[in-house]
Motif scaffolding. Sequence first.
Motif, PDB file in Angstrom:
ATOM      1  N   GLU A   1       0.826  -1.200   0.000  1.00 14.62           N
ATOM      2  CA  GLU A   1       0.000   0.000   0.000  1.00 14.62           C
ATOM      3  C   GLU A   1       0.863   1.253   0.000  1.00 14.62           C
ATOM      4  OE1 GLU A   1      -2.794   0.075   3.151  1.00 14.62           O
ATOM      5  OE2 GLU A   1      -3.912  -1.681   2.470  1.00 14.62           O
ATOM      6  N   SER A   2       1.867   1.272   0.863  1.00 15.30           N
ATOM      7  CA  SER A   2       2.751   2.430   0.954  1.00 15.30           C
ATOM      8  C   SER A   2       3.464   2.677  -0.371  1.00 15.30           C
ATOM      9  CB  SER A   2       3.767   2.216   2.084  1.00 15.30           C
ATOM     10  OG  SER A   2       4.569   3.360   2.269  1.00 15.30           O
TER      11      SER A   2
ATOM     12  N   LEU B   1       9.768  -4.539  -1.795  1.00 13.38           N
ATOM     13  CA  LEU B   1       8.959  -4.081  -0.665  1.00 13.38           C
ATOM     14  C   LEU B   1       9.679  -4.185   0.676  1.00 13.38           C
ATOM     15  CD1 LEU B   1       5.520  -5.648  -1.638  1.00 13.38           C
ATOM     16  CD2 LEU B   1       6.306  -3.308  -2.030  1.00 13.38           C
ATOM     17  N   ALA B   2      10.884  -4.737   0.682  1.00 14.54           N
ATOM     18  CA  ALA B   2      11.573  -4.996   1.949  1.00 14.54           C
ATOM     19  C   ALA B   2      11.708  -3.740   2.798  1.00 14.54           C
ATOM     20  CB  ALA B   2      12.944  -5.613   1.677  1.00 14.54           C
ATOM     21  N   THR B   3      12.186  -2.648   2.200  1.00 14.65           N
ATOM     22  CA  THR B   3      12.396  -1.439   2.998  1.00 14.65           C
ATOM     23  C   THR B   3      11.087  -0.775   3.394  1.00 14.65           C
ATOM     24  OG1 THR B   3      12.715  -0.281   0.900  1.00 14.65           O
ATOM     25  CG2 THR B   3      14.692  -0.945   2.087  1.00 14.65           C
TER      26      THR B   3
ATOM     27  N   GLU C   1       2.725   5.800  -3.121  1.00 12.55           N
ATOM     28  CA  GLU C   1       3.830   6.651  -3.562  1.00 12.55           C
ATOM     29  C   GLU C   1       3.881   6.707  -5.087  1.00 12.55           C
ATOM     30  OE1 GLU C   1       8.378   5.724  -3.192  1.00 12.55           O
ATOM     31  OE2 GLU C   1       7.703   6.569  -1.275  1.00 12.55           O
ATOM     32  N   LEU C   2       3.724   5.547  -5.724  1.00 12.13           N
ATOM     33  CA  LEU C   2       3.753   5.470  -7.180  1.00 12.13           C
ATOM     34  C   LEU C   2       2.566   6.212  -7.794  1.00 12.13           C
ATOM     35  CD1 LEU C   2       4.925   4.346  -9.809  1.00 12.13           C
ATOM     36  CD2 LEU C   2       3.705   2.195  -9.354  1.00 12.13           C
ATOM     37  N   CYS C   3       1.377   6.026  -7.226  1.00 11.80           N
ATOM     38  CA  CYS C   3       0.190   6.698  -7.748  1.00 11.80           C
ATOM     39  C   CYS C   3       0.296   8.216  -7.607  1.00 11.80           C
ATOM     40  CB  CYS C   3      -1.068   6.197  -7.030  1.00 11.80           C
ATOM     41  SG  CYS C   3      -1.572   4.522  -7.526  1.00 11.80           S
ATOM     42  N   THR C   4       0.912   8.678  -6.534  1.00 15.92           N
ATOM     43  CA  THR C   4       1.105  10.114  -6.357  1.00 15.92           C
ATOM     44  C   THR C   4       1.946  10.677  -7.487  1.00 15.92           C
ATOM     45  OG1 THR C   4       0.913   9.939  -3.948  1.00 15.92           O
ATOM     46  CG2 THR C   4       1.992  11.903  -4.819  1.00 15.92           C
ATOM     47  N   ASP C   5       3.043   9.997  -7.819  1.00 12.42           N
ATOM     48  CA  ASP C   5       3.891  10.452  -8.925  1.00 12.42           C
ATOM     49  C   ASP C   5       3.113  10.468 -10.235  1.00 12.42           C
ATOM     50  OD1 ASP C   5       6.045  10.798  -7.267  1.00 12.42           O
ATOM     51  OD2 ASP C   5       7.001   8.892  -7.765  1.00 12.42           O
ATOM     52  N   LEU C   6       2.331   9.428 -10.481  1.00 12.25           N
ATOM     53  CA  LEU C   6       1.554   9.363 -11.715  1.00 12.25           C
ATOM     54  C   LEU C   6       0.496  10.467 -11.761  1.00 12.25           C
ATOM     55  CD1 LEU C   6       1.069   5.490 -11.917  1.00 12.25           C
ATOM     56  CD2 LEU C   6       2.423   6.876 -13.492  1.00 12.25           C
ATOM     57  N   ALA C   7      -0.110  10.774 -10.622  1.00 14.77           N
ATOM     58  CA  ALA C   7      -1.134  11.821 -10.578  1.00 14.77           C
ATOM     59  C   ALA C   7      -0.562  13.182 -10.919  1.00 14.77           C
ATOM     60  CB  ALA C   7      -1.799  11.852  -9.200  1.00 14.77           C
TER      61      ALA C   7
END
Length: 391
Positions: free
Chosen positions: A189-190, A262-264, A194-200
């Motif tokens: 989710e995190s 996703l580890a970090t 983050e990825l969706c924010t960049d795309l938006a």
Amino acid sequence: MKEVYVLATEQPVPPSLDALRAAFATDEVEFVPHEGDWGFTVRADGSEVKVVLKPLSDGRPRVSQELFSGSPEAFARVEKSQACYAFLLEPGGAQPTLPVFEALWTVRTLMEQAPGVLVDLTAFKLHEPEDVVEITELDFDIRDHVHLHAIELAEGDTPLWVHSHGMEKFGARDVEIFHLGEGDLLAAESFLHELCTDLAFAQGPALRSEVSTSEGQSFTMVPSEEARANLLGVPLDAFEGHEGLFLTVVSPLGRHNTAELLATYRERFAKEPAEQTKAMHEEAQALLPAFLARFQRKGLMEPLTFLVRAPFETHPEGEVVVENLWLEAVARDEGSVVGRLVDGAVHTTEWRKGAHVEVEEKQINALAIAREGRALNESELRSLLTAERPM
């Protein structure tokens, strides 16, 4: 133009266009009533939002609780609605968030004349009036605009497919990631938020190119019509109802193994040991008088930012979770600190980034000071707080 939002209201008669013209009367906005049928168009900052009264024959929006998120009260209000208004916009452009926020400001203005519940048709979300006010006034939070959906596709330890809904309002494809386990959900989710924010904001990575996350891990995005061909053990009917085009997150080699990616992100959700929280609370309380005294002596041009951390309750899926959130101190009241949240709550949007909150001084469990954006280390902080201590 695309129908993105529907306002469902219990008020059967639409407000007068003259009243709405007055409500939209600013130098930045052009209000244009439609000829013939009730409706209007709002133009601002190069974007255009069209509002129309939906015919009664269309019925109320179908908002099943299996698909949509929202409060029980919001669902009940939609079921009782007597009129619905559709909001149409042209998604995308150089600033994809701009038409979305113009639409939300238009919603907010109409809500003042016709109170109701806003239905986000792309993200399957219900927003009550106070939600719309917060979304338009506070810092951008992608969680207000997208919904993440997890579906079990296969058997085994990593059966989950997690994907978004709602990105089409920004003129972008939704995103997806495969082969996740229950323990990966918060981290996924995190990462996806983050990825969706960049795309938006039209700042997403280029297709098929290797890019790094904010945590330093690499991944690649591939169109779903290519990526899904490499999935093994997934039945053909698994994507029923999700036939749209997605962007699939894969490893730089094109594999669906994302454990390392996703580890970090998992570290963000590691629970702070109770002993550590207690020790930090005791230390913060010991330094707090000097910290607050120095904060109140801060000069107007002094490049210092004073931050405090305190516990906040959130309620994901009805459970009570305590999150420690940082806020920038802006004022001191008797026995409390008033500040602006630096980051929103992780689990819900109950505490949004940018919201002004008040915490009791006795609840503060960590302190920090930044100079010109750089956080002072412990010795620098102590030195600053003791430099002007009266002899």
